[in-house]
Scaffold this motif. Structure first.
Motif, PDB file in Angstrom:
ATOM      1  N   UNK A 104       0.808  -1.223   0.000  1.00  0.00           N
ATOM      2  CA  UNK A 104       0.000   0.000   0.000  1.00  0.00           C
ATOM      3  C   UNK A 104       0.838   1.268   0.000  1.00  0.00           C
ATOM      4  N   UNK A 105       2.171   1.139   0.023  1.00  0.00           N
ATOM      5  CA  UNK A 105       3.047   2.315   0.067  1.00  0.00           C
ATOM      6  C   UNK A 105       3.628   2.560  -1.323  1.00  0.00           C
ATOM      7  N   UNK A 106       3.456   3.753  -1.881  1.00  0.00           N
ATOM      8  CA  UNK A 106       4.047   4.049  -3.198  1.00  0.00           C
ATOM      9  C   UNK A 106       5.559   3.837  -3.170  1.00  0.00           C
ATOM     10  N   UNK A 107       6.102   3.290  -4.247  1.00  0.00           N
ATOM     11  CA  UNK A 107       7.523   2.925  -4.303  1.00  0.00           C
ATOM     12  C   UNK A 107       8.434   4.107  -3.997  1.00  0.00           C
ATOM     13  N   UNK A 108       8.037   5.311  -4.474  1.00  0.00           N
ATOM     14  CA  UNK A 108       8.909   6.473  -4.299  1.00  0.00           C
ATOM     15  C   UNK A 108       8.927   6.990  -2.857  1.00  0.00           C
ATOM     16  N   UNK A 109       7.960   6.553  -2.044  1.00  0.00           N
ATOM     17  CA  UNK A 109       7.900   7.002  -0.648  1.00  0.00           C
ATOM     18  C   UNK A 109       8.377   5.940   0.342  1.00  0.00           C
ATOM     19  N   UNK A 110       8.717   4.753  -0.160  1.00  0.00           N
ATOM     20  CA  UNK A 110       9.005   3.633   0.740  1.00  0.00           C
ATOM     21  C   UNK A 110      10.175   3.902   1.672  1.00  0.00           C
ATOM     22  N   UNK A 111      11.273   4.403   1.130  1.00  0.00           N
ATOM     23  CA  UNK A 111      12.457   4.597   1.967  1.00  0.00           C
ATOM     24  C   UNK A 111      12.161   5.581   3.094  1.00  0.00           C
ATOM     25  N   UNK A 112      11.468   6.655   2.775  1.00  0.00           N
ATOM     26  CA  UNK A 112      11.104   7.635   3.799  1.00  0.00           C
ATOM     27  C   UNK A 112      10.153   7.043   4.821  1.00  0.00           C
ATOM     28  N   UNK A 113       9.172   6.238   4.372  1.00  0.00           N
ATOM     29  CA  UNK A 113       8.201   5.645   5.292  1.00  0.00           C
ATOM     30  C   UNK A 113       8.873   4.644   6.227  1.00  0.00           C
ATOM     31  N   UNK A 114       9.785   3.861   5.713  1.00  0.00           N
ATOM     32  CA  UNK A 114      10.433   2.834   6.526  1.00  0.00           C
ATOM     33  C   UNK A 114      11.483   3.412   7.464  1.00  0.00           C
ATOM     34  N   UNK A 115      12.313   4.329   6.954  1.00  0.00           N
ATOM     35  CA  UNK A 115      13.487   4.765   7.705  1.00  0.00           C
ATOM     36  C   UNK A 115      13.416   6.216   8.182  1.00  0.00           C
ATOM     37  N   UNK A 116      12.372   6.964   7.764  1.00  0.00           N
ATOM     38  CA  UNK A 116      12.255   8.368   8.148  1.00  0.00           C
ATOM     39  C   UNK A 116      13.063   9.276   7.234  1.00  0.00           C
ATOM     40  N   UNK A 117      12.950  10.572   7.461  1.00  0.00           N
ATOM     41  CA  UNK A 117      13.727  11.515   6.653  1.00  0.00           C
ATOM     42  C   UNK A 117      14.076  12.752   7.476  1.00  0.00           C
ATOM     43  N   UNK A 118      15.049  13.498   6.978  1.00  0.00           N
ATOM     44  CA  UNK A 118      15.482  14.745   7.599  1.00  0.00           C
ATOM     45  C   UNK A 118      14.824  15.925   6.882  1.00  0.00           C
ATOM     46  N   UNK A 119      14.631  16.970   7.635  1.00  0.00           N
ATOM     47  CA  UNK A 119      14.045  18.193   7.069  1.00  0.00           C
ATOM     48  C   UNK A 119      14.870  18.676   5.878  1.00  0.00           C
ATOM     49  N   UNK A 120      14.173  18.995   4.774  1.00  0.00           N
ATOM     50  CA  UNK A 120      14.837  19.512   3.592  1.00  0.00           C
ATOM     51  C   UNK A 120      15.471  18.469   2.707  1.00  0.00           C
ATOM     52  N   UNK A 121      15.298  17.173   3.045  1.00  0.00           N
ATOM     53  CA  UNK A 121      15.943  16.121   2.244  1.00  0.00           C
ATOM     54  C   UNK A 121      15.288  15.952   0.883  1.00  0.00           C
ATOM     55  N   UNK A 122      14.060  16.395   0.744  1.00  0.00           N
ATOM     56  CA  UNK A 122      13.375  16.392  -0.552  1.00  0.00           C
ATOM     57  C   UNK A 122      12.230  17.382  -0.487  1.00  0.00           C
ATOM     58  N   UNK A 123      11.658  17.691  -1.629  1.00  0.00           N
ATOM     59  CA  UNK A 123      10.565  18.657  -1.690  1.00  0.00           C
ATOM     60  C   UNK A 123       9.386  18.191  -0.842  1.00  0.00           C
TER      61      UNK A 123
END
Length: 447
Positions: free
Chosen positions: A196-215
């Protein structure tokens, strides 16, 4: 209150000293053993709360310790200490019944986490009555009793578990039950549907992200691994992970750490990993759709959830529970099933398993007149695909699943007609015995 007692087994005095000092600082008492025979004598003479054993011993190996404890002291958690990179050894220990494993050189923080998890098992045992009240796995049939025994045993381990079973059979309930009965029960249980997770969002959903790392990343965001810290991460439909994400998941499992998107540093994570899929994961590996090394790490122990048709004795209990829940939600008296409705349900194949039963009864609950659910309220005739209506594809979500279900029904019918004589069933279907055996295994009917 007496201190917990640990048995540490290693033929290297320096390792024994390190383990003893670390556990003493955690307020544990220790007994030391340098050989297999010394360890067995201590196990027979004292009651321990934890055991740590090296793999290589002068007169045997740690697997003998694990097997002895499984037979003679099944409530005692035992962890294996292996050489760095000895993954095969660690997996063998987990399959033999080890609670967890450590690699040399021993990481003291990892050791402390493991000890705390093991000691919490005693508290979990004391809370078993409370856990029993929360049990949502309904059923008294032999397959369900067997499943419960397996869950009780596997809940005490930290081994990765692959939960296999058809869609709607209750794989997430099994995962929740394992979590409830284990030492991580007070920490989060985080389920995620990988499909159910779009492929382009998977890494962020699984591992999190830092502010400003992408739009759009306007703030730091923790991922699913961080959300499950100290608890259990349940990856449902893990076969749907794209290959690039499988690589990153494998690294996270191996390193016990994740790197948020946009970060230069990895964060250590402590989670127990459970996964499930209704697909044949070994077949996905053979087809090149799933990495063999990841399959090897996830499939340390396989736990099969039986389909509803294999536990028809549970239908009355399931129906009563579902109808009671529906009635409570609507503030009504639960309706009863007429004998005709009971017979129809008993003869239905339930390709969608318990989830389909819930949908059938919810529709019948809405349609029934008064306090009785009759056979016609179930509308089961509308659920059986017509073989003559080849142009109607509305009931097909997946061609592979649809064809597997047709094959499964035909094989099961042939087995029932031949009283489960496989040789006769193969002849009835025009198959060789070897071909039938392969199909039974592929479809999860090989018990």
């Amino acid at each position: 209150m007496s201190k917990p007692l640990a048995l540490i087994i290693d033929d290297e005095p320096d390792i024994l000293e390190l383990l003893d000092m670390t556990l003493a600082r955690m307020n544990l008492q220790c007994r030391r053993a340098g050989t297999l025979q010394q360890a067995l004598q201590l196990l027979d003479s004292e009651e321990f709360d934890l055991c740590l054993t090296d793999m290589r011993l002068p007169d045997g190996d740690g697997l003998q310790i694990v097997r002895h404890i499984q037979q003679q002291h099944p409530r005692l958690p035992v962890a294996m200490i292996t050489a760095y990179g000895s993954l095969d050894t660690a997996i063998s220990a987990l399959k033999a019944g080890a609670f967890d494993f450590l690699t040399k050189p021993v990481d003291l923080q990892r050791l402390r986490e493991l000890v705390n998890q093991a000691l919490r098992l005693g508290q979990t045992d004391n809370d078993s009555q409370h856990a029993e009240q929360d049990d949502q796995l309904l059923g008294i049939s032999p397959p369900m009793q067997h499943l419960r025994r397996q869950i009780d045993k596997l809940a005490r381990s930290q081994a990765p578990i692959y939960i296999s079973g058809e869609s709607g059979s209750g794989k997430e309930l099994v995962a929740r039950r394992i979590h409830q009965l284990g030492p991580r029960r007070s920490q989060p249980f985080v389920p995620v549907n990988c499909g159910a997770i779009p492929a382009e969002l998977m890494e962020s959903e699984f591992f999190g992200h830092r502010r400003g790392s992408f739009s759009g990343a306007v703030a730091d965001k923790p991922g699913l691994f961080q959300a499950a810290e100290g608890g259990t991460l349940f990856l449902d439909e893990v076969a749907d992970l794209p290959l690039h994400m499988q690589v990153k998941l494998l690294r996270a499992i191996q390193e016990k750490a994740v790197r948020p998107v946009g970060s230069q540093q990895e964060q250590p994570v402590d989670v127990r990993l459970l996964c499930a899929t209704h697909k044949d994961l070994a077949e996905q590996v053979a087809n090149g759709h799933f990495r063999q090394d990841l399959f090897y790490r996830l499939n340390v122990i396989e736990l099969r959830v039986p389909p509803l048709r294999e536990r028809r004795e549970d239908l009355p209990l399931l129906c009563d529970s579902i109808l009671s829940r529906l009635a409570e939600r609507s503030d009504m008296t639960p309706p009863r099933l007429t004998p005709a409705a009971v017979e129809k349900l008993a003869n239905y194949r339930f390709p969608g398993n318990v989830r389909e039963l819930e949908n059938i009864l919810e529709r019948a609950f809405t349609l029934c007149e008064g306090s009785l659910v009759d056979g016609q309220d179930l509308q089961l005739e509308q659920l059986s695909p017509s073989t003559g209506d080849s142009d109607n594809l509305t009931h097909i979500d997946s061609l592979e699943d649809y064809l597997n279900d047709i094959e499964r029904r035909a094989i099961t019918q042939a087995l029932e007609e031949t009283r489960w004589n496989r040789t006769a069933a193969a002849k009835r279907l025009g198959l060789s015995f070897r071909s039938l055996r392969y199909r039974l295994k592929k479809l999860g009917l090989d018990d």
